[in-house]
Design an enzyme around this catalytic site. Sequence first.
Site, PDB file in Angstrom:
ATOM      1  N   ALA B  46       0.817  -1.222   0.000  1.00 35.92           N
ATOM      2  CA  ALA B  46       0.000   0.000   0.000  1.00 35.92           C
ATOM      3  C   ALA B  46       0.848   1.268   0.000  1.00 35.92           C
ATOM      4  O   ALA B  46       0.539   2.239   0.671  1.00 35.92           O
ATOM      5  CB  ALA B  46      -0.982   0.000   1.178  1.00 35.92           C
ATOM      6  N   HIS B  49       5.222   4.734  -4.246  1.00 33.35           N
ATOM      7  CA  HIS B  49       6.682   4.834  -4.289  1.00 33.35           C
ATOM      8  C   HIS B  49       7.132   6.116  -4.979  1.00 33.35           C
ATOM      9  O   HIS B  49       6.506   6.563  -5.947  1.00 33.35           O
ATOM     10  CB  HIS B  49       7.265   3.627  -5.033  1.00 33.35           C
ATOM     11  CG  HIS B  49       7.098   2.341  -4.275  1.00 33.35           C
ATOM     12  ND1 HIS B  49       7.857   2.024  -3.174  1.00 33.35           N
ATOM     13  CD2 HIS B  49       6.244   1.305  -4.455  1.00 33.35           C
ATOM     14  CE1 HIS B  49       7.484   0.838  -2.711  1.00 33.35           C
ATOM     15  NE2 HIS B  49       6.498   0.378  -3.469  1.00 33.35           N
ATOM     16  N   VAL B 172     -12.879 -15.518 -17.247  1.00 33.99           N
ATOM     17  CA  VAL B 172     -12.727 -15.674 -18.699  1.00 33.99           C
ATOM     18  C   VAL B 172     -12.222 -17.081 -18.987  1.00 33.99           C
ATOM     19  O   VAL B 172     -11.203 -17.519 -18.446  1.00 33.99           O
ATOM     20  CB  VAL B 172     -11.760 -14.617 -19.263  1.00 33.99           C
ATOM     21  CG1 VAL B 172     -11.410 -14.918 -20.715  1.00 33.99           C
ATOM     22  CG2 VAL B 172     -12.366 -13.230 -19.137  1.00 33.99           C
ATOM     23  N   LYS B 249      12.271  -4.970  -2.651  1.00 27.81           N
ATOM     24  CA  LYS B 249      12.641  -3.801  -1.864  1.00 27.81           C
ATOM     25  C   LYS B 249      12.883  -4.134  -0.405  1.00 27.81           C
ATOM     26  O   LYS B 249      13.143  -3.247   0.404  1.00 27.81           O
ATOM     27  CB  LYS B 249      11.560  -2.740  -1.988  1.00 27.81           C
ATOM     28  CG  LYS B 249      11.444  -2.195  -3.398  1.00 27.81           C
ATOM     29  CD  LYS B 249      10.451  -1.054  -3.465  1.00 27.81           C
ATOM     30  CE  LYS B 249      10.236  -0.609  -4.893  1.00 27.81           C
ATOM     31  NZ  LYS B 249       9.507  -1.622  -5.685  1.00 27.81           N
ATOM     32  N   ARG B 310       2.546 -11.388  -5.889  1.00 25.37           N
ATOM     33  CA  ARG B 310       2.860 -10.369  -6.894  1.00 25.37           C
ATOM     34  C   ARG B 310       2.966 -11.005  -8.280  1.00 25.37           C
ATOM     35  O   ARG B 310       3.419 -12.138  -8.399  1.00 25.37           O
ATOM     36  CB  ARG B 310       4.206  -9.720  -6.584  1.00 25.37           C
ATOM     37  CG  ARG B 310       4.450  -9.329  -5.140  1.00 25.37           C
ATOM     38  CD  ARG B 310       5.929  -9.056  -4.963  1.00 25.37           C
ATOM     39  NE  ARG B 310       6.315  -8.596  -3.628  1.00 25.37           N
ATOM     40  CZ  ARG B 310       6.701  -9.402  -2.650  1.00 25.37           C
ATOM     41  NH1 ARG B 310       6.703 -10.716  -2.806  1.00 25.37           N
ATOM     42  NH2 ARG B 310       7.090  -8.898  -1.502  1.00 25.37           N
ATOM     43  N   ILE B 335       2.456  -6.367 -13.814  1.00 28.13           N
ATOM     44  CA  ILE B 335       2.448  -5.120 -13.036  1.00 28.13           C
ATOM     45  C   ILE B 335       2.767  -5.444 -11.571  1.00 28.13           C
ATOM     46  O   ILE B 335       1.893  -5.468 -10.707  1.00 28.13           O
ATOM     47  CB  ILE B 335       1.089  -4.404 -13.158  1.00 28.13           C
ATOM     48  CG1 ILE B 335       0.607  -4.367 -14.610  1.00 28.13           C
ATOM     49  CG2 ILE B 335       1.189  -2.991 -12.588  1.00 28.13           C
ATOM     50  CD1 ILE B 335       1.423  -3.510 -15.551  1.00 28.13           C
ATOM     51  N   SER B 337       5.420  -4.481  -8.196  1.00 29.60           N
ATOM     52  CA  SER B 337       5.845  -3.203  -7.644  1.00 29.60           C
ATOM     53  C   SER B 337       6.793  -2.517  -8.620  1.00 29.60           C
ATOM     54  O   SER B 337       7.657  -3.181  -9.191  1.00 29.60           O
ATOM     55  CB  SER B 337       6.556  -3.424  -6.304  1.00 29.60           C
ATOM     56  OG  SER B 337       6.929  -2.192  -5.763  1.00 29.60           O
ATOM     57  N   CYS B 400     -20.108  -1.876  13.555  1.00 31.71           N
ATOM     58  CA  CYS B 400     -18.729  -2.248  13.890  1.00 31.71           C
ATOM     59  C   CYS B 400     -18.249  -1.294  14.962  1.00 31.71           C
ATOM     60  O   CYS B 400     -18.119  -0.101  14.730  1.00 31.71           O
ATOM     61  CB  CYS B 400     -17.847  -2.127  12.653  1.00 31.71           C
ATOM     62  SG  CYS B 400     -16.097  -2.095  13.017  1.00 31.71           S
TER      63      CYS B 400
END
Lengths: 422, 481
Positions: B46, B49, B172, B249, B310, B335, B337, B400
């Site tokens: 999240a 960068h 699909v 990273k 990823r 796609i 990071s 909540c």
Amino acid sequence: MNTYDIIIVGGGPAGLAAAVEAHKSGSRSILVLERDRELGGILQQCIHNGFGLHIFKEELTGPEYAERFIQELESLGIEYRLDTMVLEIRDDRTLDVISSRHGFEILQARAIVLAMGCRERTRGALSIPGTRPAGIYSAGSAQRYVNMEGYMVGRRIVVLGSGDIGLIMARRLTLEGAKVLAVAELLPYSGGLTRNIVQCLDDFDIPLYLSHTVVDIEGRDRVEGVTIAKVDDKRQPIPGTEIHYDCDTLLLSVGLIPENELSKSAGIRLDPVTGGPVVNESMETSVQGIFACGNVVQVHDLVDWVTEEARKAGHNASRFAQGQLADLPADLVTRAGLGIRYVVPQSIRVGNLEKEVDLMMRVTEPCKNKYLTVRHGEDIVKKVRKVHLTPGEMESVKIPIDKLQGLSGELHVCLEEVAHEA
Amino acid sequence: MIDITIIGGGVVGCLIGRELSRYRVKTLLVEKDSDVANGTTKANSAIVHAGFDASPGTLKARFNVEGNAMYDRVCGELGVPLKRNGSLVLAFGKEELPELYTLMDRGKRNGVPSLELLSGDEVRRREPRISKEVVEALYAPTGGIVGPWELAIAAAENAVDNGMELMLDSEVTAIDRIEGGYRVTAGGRTVESKVVINCAGLYSDRIHDLVSEPCFRIIPRRGEYFVLDRSEGSFVSHTIFQCPTPNGKGVLISPTVHGNLIVGPNAEQVAGPEHVETTAAGLKSIREAASRSCDGVVYSAVITSFAGVRSTPDTHDFIIGEAKGAPGFFDAAGIESPGLTSAPAIAVHMSGLVREYLGDPPPRPDFNPVRRPMLHFAQLSGEAKAAWIRKDPRFGRIVCRCESVTEGEIVDAIHRNAGATTVDGVKRRLRPGTGRCQGGFCGPRVVEILSRELHIPMNEVRKDRPASVLLTGLTKTATGE
């Protein structure tokens, strides 16, 4: 701003008993705020029996136990609001409250009693590895689905943790036709009541694996399997001891945490061990005029003790609201010594005691045949012989007021060996 | 025949859909799961960068820097939480300094603004919990934190508000070339369209291979994380990186836009996209690695741990453009990071490519880039709360309690365009169940509300994907057996 003498946050067993007792102690302007759609709190989903042995000398179900207090509350004409949430409490004893009926309001109280209860520890808090599918429930949520909504949470079930709700649910789900495959407990002993181990597991041939934990959860969408393994004395899984179960459900009964977000908002000091507010002999927190009782203070194993504690809080909140509770410095602080995990209350103002002080505590591990000793320096204030002690069962020691007069400093509570008897 | 079919409702697909909804084209987004943002988009660091990681000249470098600069506007229009908290890359000991200077240099060449090297003492002045071993750090003020699933959900909603069609639960299974376009079979239905955009994330190589010769593979790489209670949300104020390794990273420690603390990820190649399980070893390795940056992370305050996978491409760069020998079929694949950061820029670029292919359709005069704001009831003043409850009493009912979410907000989240259909869908839009009780109290209430609002029985309400049933049937007591 609407003003009440006493506002009680929570309409579960603690809040109900506090309200009734405050009324009996002379207060009339009392308001109970409950977030759920009915009074009674978690008791309403505890349809098994075993409640009330101490308070009523009979075995009641949870809803029956709650009903006695609800009826008393109603017959006394005590005001309560359902579907009502307290958003914030401040140390000037004002509360932000919302509900569909009354909208957003700020209420003022002379005295507040916190009775919010506790919540269940979650899977995340344990960092159990594996997937995150549907079919992982805390025992209390499962209990709500099964007992209040009428839905089954699964068919083949593994339970992690041998807390009382987990044990009760193992039996409940078995009676509903599910197969409870095993109960795994991380510790070498169960945190539940002995009677629950016998009546909920042994009677249904459900195996209890002590010193075991869940090391893997499988299934992408719904739980498909759970692996447990034995742990060493550092609670680390021992490779090669894994047992795998094909199952669709994992129930977690891994501890309860006092729910003190509102207490924090009021700046109330919490005890790092109990997770609840630090309280004095009158169940008053570190913020003057705010009292607390029940599972928000310490997690109880029997509702009867919640009721007793709540009566004390309700009575003293009423004394405070009527200006009868003296603003004295604490004479004594209690300290948990060898073998004791915590002691409640944490401080005592002897001048405000009416008859006695009731020290409540839990031991750190199971043991047999010890003295539970309360010392003031070298002096023994009270010494009780205990045949059987276990962390799952709360201990209490009553000390009459005359034993405490004139004392100051620390009261030290510890377990001591019983000298070998010839 | 419609104009465009987008395959995949991750952040990339949703933002492309939104970009295209600015124009007079008929667009359909098909998603295999029961909600958008349900794959990599929901389980990553999240982070927005700054853009100093990727090698100059790569698509990653370009779209990272372009995307970063677009974030304030996109999030502003869509009402998505964003905070430019700045990032720090730490160098432990002199031997890591060359790597740090390389990052600085790359950042400058990529066009990252305002990069700065800070001494160890200066870093600790700004971020007192950082390890004594840190000798220097790279500070990037444009680094930020964002709500990734909120971004995808908001983009999908805004796109549907502007005319896009969304089809959930539609995997699909085939793409056939037809005269002037493609026939896409998804969820048992077929759709004919002139253009197909492949945003299928972890499955994008398989989708590509349905129409074009294989030219890249997606290597699923898992990253595991801890999320800590909001009590720990101010443990650090910046996003704290370590010097990167060939694997990624490295482990970061960062506040989240929701006020929690996130610690992770590791990086491990896994057998397939479905391997989102956490492992004891992985979680342990994260704790160890993170302790290098800052000691004293309170792991007893962990409220959940999770893993995301990823879409690492074997080509080492994003794959963006028309597929070979397949006119009108565009890939937005691989796609990984900084994919989240790049997504808004990828979307604009892809929109350009597609519009050119379609012969430059005109803009829609009634396009509205602003999404109807989400009502964050808990953050309203007392007076505003009172006013909302008077208008609709459901705002007076807190469902909540950890996150103070009202029934009114939940009903709204279900009935919005691209609305929630599952418990996790509600959770991602409003955060009930993401707090310290992790849905223990509100779970049953949310199931009840979904059942009522969607007119389905309680036991058909799902946690997440189609097979994730929560309740297995009625009790004997309920059926009177």
